[in-house]
Motif scaffolding. Structure first.
Motif, PDB file in Angstrom:
ATOM      1  N   UNK A 344       1.101  -1.248   0.054  1.00  0.00           N
ATOM      2  CA  UNK A 344      -0.079   0.080   0.034  1.00  0.00           C
ATOM      3  C   UNK A 344       0.913   1.247  -0.065  1.00  0.00           C
ATOM      4  N   UNK A 345       0.451   2.429  -0.788  1.00  0.00           N
ATOM      5  CA  UNK A 345       1.173   3.330  -0.813  1.00  0.00           C
ATOM      6  C   UNK A 345       0.476   4.821  -0.638  1.00  0.00           C
ATOM      7  N   UNK A 369      -5.261  -0.952   1.150  1.00  0.00           N
ATOM      8  CA  UNK A 369      -5.151   0.264   1.870  1.00  0.00           C
ATOM      9  C   UNK A 369      -5.317   0.454   3.278  1.00  0.00           C
ATOM     10  N   UNK A 370      -5.427   1.463   3.891  1.00  0.00           N
ATOM     11  CA  UNK A 370      -5.518   1.559   5.282  1.00  0.00           C
ATOM     12  C   UNK A 370      -6.222   3.043   5.671  1.00  0.00           C
ATOM     13  N   UNK A 371      -6.563   3.216   6.823  1.00  0.00           N
ATOM     14  CA  UNK A 371      -7.296   4.341   7.253  1.00  0.00           C
ATOM     15  C   UNK A 371      -6.079   5.453   7.412  1.00  0.00           C
ATOM     16  N   UNK A 372      -6.001   6.262   6.305  1.00  0.00           N
ATOM     17  CA  UNK A 372      -5.199   7.348   6.449  1.00  0.00           C
ATOM     18  C   UNK A 372      -5.575   8.368   5.243  1.00  0.00           C
ATOM     19  N   UNK A 393      -7.527  -6.036  -2.008  1.00  0.00           N
ATOM     20  CA  UNK A 393      -8.304  -6.211  -0.880  1.00  0.00           C
ATOM     21  C   UNK A 393      -8.297  -5.129  -0.123  1.00  0.00           C
ATOM     22  N   UNK A 394      -9.323  -4.310   0.185  1.00  0.00           N
ATOM     23  CA  UNK A 394      -9.614  -3.055   0.862  1.00  0.00           C
ATOM     24  C   UNK A 394      -9.160  -3.036   1.931  1.00  0.00           C
ATOM     25  N   UNK A 395      -9.369  -4.286   2.811  1.00  0.00           N
ATOM     26  CA  UNK A 395      -8.965  -4.369   4.402  1.00  0.00           C
ATOM     27  C   UNK A 395      -7.815  -4.806   4.402  1.00  0.00           C
ATOM     28  N   UNK A 396      -6.737  -4.180   5.077  1.00  0.00           N
ATOM     29  CA  UNK A 396      -5.465  -4.559   5.155  1.00  0.00           C
ATOM     30  C   UNK A 396      -5.341  -5.751   5.810  1.00  0.00           C
ATOM     31  N   UNK A 397      -6.240  -5.890   6.803  1.00  0.00           N
ATOM     32  CA  UNK A 397      -6.067  -7.000   8.116  1.00  0.00           C
ATOM     33  C   UNK A 397      -6.338  -8.337   7.068  1.00  0.00           C
TER      34      UNK A 397
END
Length: 432
Positions: A344-345, A369-372, A393-397
């Protein structure tokens, strides 16, 4: 008056709305009102595109091994916000952060009434670090990592005993410029009159700019593989081994726990600065302590092994130079492995180039991605990929769990990489 840690952090983060404002006028004004704490420091100042944190860590650990106390200022943080201001590698305590906020808050807020305008979050944290090391908890040495560029970075009010420019690459081009020469000019801004500079910059254009600035400031320049040298590099399973020579000293059989040929360069830079300061009488340290400090150096989120079984590495390779070093390290130490990547970037990065380089080693690649606020859309990044085994996959976990499912044999490795902000999130998730 701020009374709790959460209030203190909220107040600091409230400055984010004022964005990035290069320039030293606000810093100089605030520090003068606080009694010029930045002038009380025996400081080393580090700029560069990559490797600042690692070089700082090598220096800190060698000095600590030699019995010195060392303050550091770094960014961004990986585990806790407080680690940006640390002593001997330990973040300041929550109550110390609250105290610092209360000490600087009045001055920061009175800046609003001047023509200079509001202080940014980074400027406030930098002021806090100067105040802490200059007034609250004085150290034998402090090492400051420049945040962005150098010339107009808020750390550049320092008058250090040595400066280091690790390397020059393409990053933050919207602020620092579009050519190597322009970016080098910004980094070279940390060079001070009569203060020695140590660098591993390789590009002739960049080095020319740096040497011109150094000449104008009557500053000596010491360049890796010109004035001090590394040789006999060997990649061992869990270490790098090399020989260092320079400043009338030869150190044979130096071992690093941090992997990658780029780490040898970072360690050599730290060694050069340390041995120069030793030679000029500013510090005294025995050879065995130098070896000890280098060997024990680690830096969170830089090709960091977070799990043995399954084998998982984290690396905050957030620009092209960082990705190239990462790819080189994987090829150097794990060439027989299948490498499964989670990536993710941020939106301001050249995703195409980053992805292309990662695909050289990737058996599979998951874009997430992540919440940023500045995190890029994985669909946008994946569109740049030609890989035959790519997943969004939208949820990084969930992305990490899918990545783990790909580890089916002994020679499989999960590599989670990209933005340092992403690596910070991932690291906290995995360790919790």
């Amino acid at each position: 008056m701020i009374s709790t840690y959460n209030e203190a952090r909220s107040w600091i983060h409230g400055r984010l709305q004022f964005g990035i404002k290069p320039g030293l006028e606000r810093m100089s004004w605030m520090l003068e009102k606080l009694g010029s704490p930045h002038k009380q420091l025996k400081a080393i100042h580090i700029a560069g595109t990559n490797g600042k944190g690692s070089t700082l860590s090598y220096l800190r650990e060698m000095l600590c091994a030699g019995g010195y106390t060392v303050g550091t200022f770094t960014s961004p943080y990986i585990e806790t916000f407080n680690e940006r201001i640390s002593v001997n590698g330990k973040p300041i305590r929550d109550e110390e952060l609250v105290h610092l906020v209360n000490e600087v808050k009045g001055v920061v807020e009175s800046l609003n009434e001047t023509n200079f305008g509001e202080a940014t979050e980074f400027e406030v944290i930098t002021v806090m670090a100067f105040y802490y090391f200059g007034k609250v908890n004085k150290q034998d040495f402090v090492i400051f990592e420049a945040g962005l560029g150098g010339r107009l970075d808020s750390t550049n009010v320092l008058n250090p005993i040595a400066t280091i420019i690790t390397n020059i690459g393409f990053d933050h081009m919207n602020i620092l410029g579009n050519t190597i020469k322009e970016i080098a000019g910004e980094k070279a801004g940390i060079i001070k009159r009569n203060i020695p500079l140590f660098t591993a910059v390789e590009q002739k254009d960049a080095l020319d700019v740096i040497q011109q600035k150094a000449k104008a400031e009557n500053a000596s320049v010491y360049v890796l593989e010109r004035d001090f040298y590394t040789s006999s590099l060997e990649a061992e399973e869990l270490s790098e081994r090399f020989q260092f020579s320079g400043f009338d000293i030869v150190l044979s059989d130096v071992k690093l726990s941090m992997l990658g040929a780029h780490q040898v360069k970072n360690a050599a830079l730290a060694l050069a600065a340390l041995l120069y300061l030793k030679k000029t009488g500013l510090l005294n340290i025995e050879g065995n302590k130098i070896y000890e400090g280098l060997k024990r150096t680690a830096w969170l989120g830089r090709f960091e092994q977070i799990s043995q079984n399954p084998l998982i590495f984290l690396d905050g390779a957030h620009n092209i130079q960082g990705i190239e070093s990462l790819v080189s390290t994987v090829k150097r130490h794990y060439k027989e492995y299948s490498i499964h990547v989670v990536f993710s970037c941020l939106k301001d990065k050249e995703a195409t180039e980053l992805v292309t380089r990662l695909e050289e080693i990737a058996t599979s690649i998951i874009f997430t991605t992540f919440d940023f606020p500045r995190a890029d859309n994985p669909e946008h990044i994946a569109a740049e990929s030609q890989h035959s085994s790519k997943v969004i996959e939208m949820d990084f976990k969930k992305a990490i769990e899918k990545g783990k499912q790909n580890l089916t044999k002994g020679k499989d490795l999960l590599l989670i990489t990209g933005s340092l902000y992403f690596i910070s999130e991932v690291r906290n998730y995995l360790l919790s």
